[in-house]
Design a protein around this motif. Sequence first.
Motif, PDB file in Angstrom:
ATOM      1  N   LEU A   1     136.741  20.138  61.163  1.00 22.72           N
ATOM      2  CA  LEU A   1     137.497  20.029  59.923  1.00 22.72           C
ATOM      3  C   LEU A   1     138.427  18.825  59.936  1.00 22.72           C
ATOM      4  O   LEU A   1     138.633  18.172  58.909  1.00 22.72           O
ATOM      5  CB  LEU A   1     138.301  21.309  59.685  1.00 22.72           C
ATOM      6  CG  LEU A   1     137.485  22.562  59.362  1.00 22.72           C
ATOM      7  CD1 LEU A   1     138.390  23.775  59.235  1.00 22.72           C
ATOM      8  CD2 LEU A   1     136.672  22.366  58.078  1.00 22.72           C
ATOM      9  N   SER A   2     139.018  18.547  61.106  1.00 27.29           N
ATOM     10  CA  SER A   2     139.931  17.398  61.175  1.00 27.29           C
ATOM     11  C   SER A   2     139.187  16.079  61.062  1.00 27.29           C
ATOM     12  O   SER A   2     139.731  15.098  60.538  1.00 27.29           O
ATOM     13  CB  SER A   2     140.724  17.441  62.487  1.00 27.29           C
ATOM     14  OG  SER A   2     139.861  17.301  63.610  1.00 27.29           O
ATOM     15  N   ARG A   3     137.940  16.041  61.536  1.00 25.06           N
ATOM     16  CA  ARG A   3     137.158  14.808  61.483  1.00 25.06           C
ATOM     17  C   ARG A   3     136.380  14.663  60.188  1.00 25.06           C
ATOM     18  O   ARG A   3     136.289  13.574  59.608  1.00 25.06           O
ATOM     19  CB  ARG A   3     136.180  14.766  62.666  1.00 25.06           C
ATOM     20  CG  ARG A   3     136.841  14.627  64.031  1.00 25.06           C
ATOM     21  CD  ARG A   3     137.380  13.224  64.246  1.00 25.06           C
ATOM     22  NE  ARG A   3     136.313  12.230  64.151  1.00 25.06           N
ATOM     23  CZ  ARG A   3     135.521  11.882  65.175  1.00 25.06           C
ATOM     24  NH1 ARG A   3     135.662  12.490  66.352  1.00 25.06           N
ATOM     25  NH2 ARG A   3     134.592  10.954  65.014  1.00 25.06           N
ATOM     26  N   PHE A   4     135.789  15.770  59.721  1.00 22.14           N
ATOM     27  CA  PHE A   4     134.869  15.686  58.588  1.00 22.14           C
ATOM     28  C   PHE A   4     135.154  16.691  57.477  1.00 22.14           C
ATOM     29  O   PHE A   4     134.360  16.818  56.554  1.00 22.14           O
ATOM     30  CB  PHE A   4     133.430  15.903  59.076  1.00 22.14           C
ATOM     31  CG  PHE A   4     133.017  14.951  60.160  1.00 22.14           C
ATOM     32  CD1 PHE A   4     132.745  13.627  59.881  1.00 22.14           C
ATOM     33  CD2 PHE A   4     132.914  15.385  61.473  1.00 22.14           C
ATOM     34  CE1 PHE A   4     132.371  12.745  60.875  1.00 22.14           C
ATOM     35  CE2 PHE A   4     132.538  14.519  62.483  1.00 22.14           C
ATOM     36  CZ  PHE A   4     132.265  13.184  62.178  1.00 22.14           C
ATOM     37  N   GLY A   5     136.279  17.429  57.588  1.00 26.48           N
ATOM     38  CA  GLY A   5     136.572  18.455  56.603  1.00 26.48           C
ATOM     39  C   GLY A   5     136.696  17.921  55.185  1.00 26.48           C
ATOM     40  O   GLY A   5     136.369  18.608  54.228  1.00 26.48           O
ATOM     41  N   LYS A   6     137.169  16.685  55.049  1.00 26.88           N
ATOM     42  CA  LYS A   6     137.328  16.101  53.716  1.00 26.88           C
ATOM     43  C   LYS A   6     136.204  15.136  53.357  1.00 26.88           C
ATOM     44  O   LYS A   6     136.200  14.561  52.281  1.00 26.88           O
ATOM     45  CB  LYS A   6     138.680  15.383  53.625  1.00 26.88           C
ATOM     46  CG  LYS A   6     139.859  16.329  53.732  1.00 26.88           C
ATOM     47  CD  LYS A   6     141.186  15.600  53.567  1.00 26.88           C
ATOM     48  CE  LYS A   6     142.354  16.576  53.642  1.00 26.88           C
ATOM     49  NZ  LYS A   6     143.656  15.882  53.487  1.00 26.88           N
ATOM     50  N   ARG A   7     135.278  14.946  54.279  1.00 29.23           N
ATOM     51  CA  ARG A   7     134.150  14.052  54.018  1.00 29.23           C
ATOM     52  C   ARG A   7     132.907  14.537  54.756  1.00 29.23           C
ATOM     53  O   ARG A   7     132.386  13.843  55.652  1.00 29.23           O
ATOM     54  CB  ARG A   7     134.501  12.627  54.415  1.00 29.23           C
ATOM     55  CG  ARG A   7     135.085  12.491  55.812  1.00 29.23           C
ATOM     56  CD  ARG A   7     135.560  11.060  56.103  1.00 29.23           C
ATOM     57  NE  ARG A   7     135.864  10.872  57.507  1.00 29.23           N
ATOM     58  CZ  ARG A   7     137.019  11.209  58.067  1.00 29.23           C
ATOM     59  NH1 ARG A   7     137.974  11.741  57.326  1.00 29.23           N
ATOM     60  NH2 ARG A   7     137.235  11.003  59.352  1.00 29.23           N
TER      61      ARG A   7
END
Length: 321
Positions: free
Chosen positions: A225-231
């Motif tokens: 989530l921290s790496r790809f949660g928004k993308r």
Amino acid sequence: MNISVVIPLLNEEDSLTELHHWIANVMQSNGFSYEILFIDDGSTDQSWQTIETLQEKDNNVKGIRFLKNFGKSQALHAGFAKAKGDVIITMDADLQDNPDEIPDLYNMITKQGFDLVSGWKKKRYDNKLTKNLPSKLFNWAARKTSGVKLNDFNCGLKAYHQNVVKNIDVNGEMHRYIPVLAKNAGFSKIGEKVVKHQARKYGETKFGMDRFVNGFLDLITIWFLSRFGKRPMHLFGALGVIMFGLGLIFAIYLGIDKLFFNTTGRLITQRPPFYLALVTMILGSQFFVAGFLGEIILRQKSDKKRYLIKESLNLEAQAIK
């Protein structure tokens, strides 16, 4: 108000009165204005009745009672939503966290400018085989994965600036990783303080070995989530393009080989690389679609409640009748 003390609990009726008196003495001796929020996470003993008795004697006591056991993360979420203090202190209700640490934690937030201070139970009184060793392994993995340099992610005794708790979303079983959630939200000044750990005086621990298994799974989740949660498309889309591209290269190779170099008349479908190319292209397409769907879902706001409050004390909240 100076301090809000948020205390999630489950079946801790024996310790609540002693814990309340201890916290109240610390607050009054230091001249703090304060509130104590007990979050009853579906206790089946007399914990809520004890909280009601404490509230009748002390208006600084407030309570929230869940309809059933929803978990520590949900309890903290509810407490954070109602906390009014400039500094929020969290601690467990089993008397293993020492309220005498509160003034120093408060000063680290207000005078030293930390956004969050996590306790470190350097000397523990738990079973070394079932708790200490797995905990050290878990904390090492959490440090390496998250980049947050804490020695004890599991310590319930923490202090937060109000801005932190009002701008992070603690859900699922992510209470272990609140420092990571804070860092991901932009609160970078995270400190640590060695605190006293005390042996459990009443009752039994509510956590078994399975919490470490769940903890590692949650660690993978929060890393993702921290790496790809928004993308999500950056991960799934990239994997999809790579796999589809590899499958396409295989397919082109098989086509050229069939047209120009196949002297045996062997069908493409009789060659194993054909199925490798087909499967790779299908998986690549599915990864790409997964990333695309993730982007769509991410833009859908969900208002679904993660817990239900049965009743509350001394708070402006609607209870379930």
